[in-house]
Motif scaffolding. Structure first.
Motif, PDB file in Angstrom:
ATOM      1  N   THR A   1       0.460  -1.388  -0.252  1.00 33.35           N
ATOM      2  CA  THR A   1       0.185   0.229   0.120  1.00 33.35           C
ATOM      3  C   THR A   1       1.186   1.203   0.052  1.00 33.35           C
ATOM      4  N   PHE A   2       0.330   2.964  -0.196  1.00 31.68           N
ATOM      5  CA  PHE A   2       1.330   3.309  -0.650  1.00 31.68           C
ATOM      6  C   PHE A   2       1.625   4.198   0.766  1.00 31.68           C
ATOM      7  N   ASP A   3       2.580   4.510   0.812  1.00 33.68           N
ATOM      8  CA  ASP A   3       2.982   5.033   2.382  1.00 33.68           C
ATOM      9  C   ASP A   3       4.125   6.305   2.235  1.00 33.68           C
ATOM     10  N   ALA A   4       3.550   7.319   2.085  1.00 33.64           N
ATOM     11  CA  ALA A   4       3.845   8.632   1.920  1.00 33.64           C
ATOM     12  C   ALA A   4       5.386   9.463   2.277  1.00 33.64           C
ATOM     13  N   ALA A   5       5.684   8.824   2.937  1.00 31.97           N
ATOM     14  CA  ALA A   5       6.738   9.203   4.207  1.00 31.97           C
ATOM     15  C   ALA A   5       7.916   8.737   3.322  1.00 31.97           C
ATOM     16  N   ILE A   6       7.717   8.038   2.269  1.00 31.54           N
ATOM     17  CA  ILE A   6       8.762   7.108   1.199  1.00 31.54           C
ATOM     18  C   ILE A   6       8.672   8.381  -0.045  1.00 31.54           C
ATOM     19  N   ALA A   7      10.089   9.004   0.185  1.00 37.39           N
ATOM     20  CA  ALA A   7      10.284   9.775  -0.867  1.00 37.39           C
ATOM     21  C   ALA A   7      11.031   9.175  -1.742  1.00 37.39           C
ATOM     22  N   ALA A   8      10.202   9.232  -3.444  1.00 38.84           N
ATOM     23  CA  ALA A   8      10.858   8.581  -4.461  1.00 38.84           C
ATOM     24  C   ALA A   8      10.606   9.914  -5.440  1.00 38.84           C
ATOM     25  N   GLN A   9      11.924   9.349  -7.018  1.00 37.75           N
ATOM     26  CA  GLN A   9      11.756  10.179  -7.874  1.00 37.75           C
ATOM     27  C   GLN A   9      10.656   9.599  -8.405  1.00 37.75           C
ATOM     28  N   ILE A  10      10.531   7.745  -8.761  1.00 37.71           N
ATOM     29  CA  ILE A  10       9.193   7.414  -9.151  1.00 37.71           C
ATOM     30  C   ILE A  10       8.993   6.747  -8.137  1.00 37.71           C
ATOM     31  N   ILE A  11       7.340   6.591  -8.892  1.00 31.36           N
ATOM     32  CA  ILE A  11       6.417   6.214  -8.211  1.00 31.36           C
ATOM     33  C   ILE A  11       5.318   4.908  -9.388  1.00 31.36           C
ATOM     34  N   TYR A  12       5.539   3.742  -9.198  1.00 34.05           N
ATOM     35  CA  TYR A  12       4.818   3.310 -10.067  1.00 34.05           C
ATOM     36  C   TYR A  12       4.303   2.291  -9.378  1.00 34.05           C
ATOM     37  N   LEU A  13       2.951   2.765  -9.725  1.00 37.75           N
ATOM     38  CA  LEU A  13       1.323   1.867  -8.833  1.00 37.75           C
ATOM     39  C   LEU A  13       0.995   1.016  -9.631  1.00 37.75           C
ATOM     40  N   LEU A  14       0.916  -0.232  -8.989  1.00 40.41           N
ATOM     41  CA  LEU A  14       0.829  -1.381  -9.794  1.00 40.41           C
ATOM     42  C   LEU A  14      -0.857  -1.339 -10.478  1.00 40.41           C
ATOM     43  N   PRO A  15      -1.560  -2.316 -10.908  1.00 38.13           N
ATOM     44  CA  PRO A  15      -2.984  -2.165 -11.216  1.00 38.13           C
ATOM     45  C   PRO A  15      -3.731  -2.407 -10.597  1.00 38.13           C
ATOM     46  N   GLU A  16      -3.179  -3.502  -9.298  1.00 35.93           N
ATOM     47  CA  GLU A  16      -4.482  -4.005  -8.124  1.00 35.93           C
ATOM     48  C   GLU A  16      -4.430  -1.821  -6.791  1.00 35.93           C
ATOM     49  N   VAL A  17      -3.621  -1.269  -7.383  1.00 35.41           N
ATOM     50  CA  VAL A  17      -3.198  -0.031  -6.573  1.00 35.41           C
ATOM     51  C   VAL A  17      -3.663   1.423  -6.566  1.00 35.41           C
ATOM     52  N   SER A  18      -3.825   1.081  -8.557  1.00 32.99           N
ATOM     53  CA  SER A  18      -3.847   2.077  -9.380  1.00 32.99           C
ATOM     54  C   SER A  18      -4.986   3.651  -8.731  1.00 32.99           C
ATOM     55  N   LYS A  19      -5.951   2.463  -8.419  1.00 35.67           N
ATOM     56  CA  LYS A  19      -7.236   2.610  -7.725  1.00 35.67           C
ATOM     57  C   LYS A  19      -7.028   4.545  -7.096  1.00 35.67           C
ATOM     58  N   THR A  20      -5.792   4.029  -6.391  1.00 34.65           N
ATOM     59  CA  THR A  20      -4.820   4.896  -5.413  1.00 34.65           C
ATOM     60  C   THR A  20      -4.257   6.522  -6.006  1.00 34.65           C
ATOM     61  N   VAL A  21      -4.219   6.659  -7.267  1.00 36.03           N
ATOM     62  CA  VAL A  21      -3.747   8.074  -8.256  1.00 36.03           C
ATOM     63  C   VAL A  21      -3.520   8.852  -7.618  1.00 36.03           C
ATOM     64  N   ALA A  22      -4.874   9.342  -7.811  1.00 41.97           N
ATOM     65  CA  ALA A  22      -5.255  10.802  -6.854  1.00 41.97           C
ATOM     66  C   ALA A  22      -4.742  11.439  -5.670  1.00 41.97           C
TER      67      ALA A  22
END
Length: 130
Positions: A45-66
């Motif tokens: 699941t998405f953790d906002a504390a992880i600072a990344a240059q690229i975030i890749y959302l796999l299909p099962e979690v892509s509903k959280t893109v917004a």
């Protein structure tokens, strides 16, 4: 004694795909982005504390893109997804299959909101969703 700070280029994969993570870690151990080592991070699941240059959302979690896009606004983070309408809801790049071919959608407005520099040459290769 001289200390050097190692800066990493972080690619954060959100979702479960063990084969993808293994392959990316293998590739990352052999490559660099400029002079930065590449580090692959993963959580289910998405953790906002992880600072990344690229975030890749796999299909099962892509509903959280917004939510992911809003939490990374103006941070220079490229959000990539793999689901219907992801570029309309916040990702800059979205992988899609069209006529049995893998293609990608690109939303320049989302990239600019994320704090990324854009190039019209890249836009010409994509399916435009703006």
């Amino acid at each position: 004694m001289i200390f050097t700070l190692t800066l990493f280029f972080i690619i954060y994969i959100v979702g479960k795909n063990d084969n993808l993570i293994t392959e990316l870690k293998t590739l990352a151990s052999k490559k660099k982005v400029g002079n930065q080592d590449i580090e692959i991070k993963n959580s289910y699941t998405f953790d906002a504390a992880i600072a990344a240059q690229i975030i890749y959302l796999l299909p099962e979690v892509s509903k959280t893109v917004a939510d992911v896009s809003s939490k990374n606004k103006s941070k220079g983070t490229l959000v990539v997804a793999e689901s219907a309408n992801a570029c309309k809801t916040g990702s800059s790049i979205n992988f899609v299959v069209v006529d049995n071919k893998l293609k990608f959608e690109y939303n320049k407005n989302n990239a600019v909101k994320a704090g990324l520099k854009t190039n019209d040459d890249f836009k010409a290769l994509a399916i435009n969703v703006e």
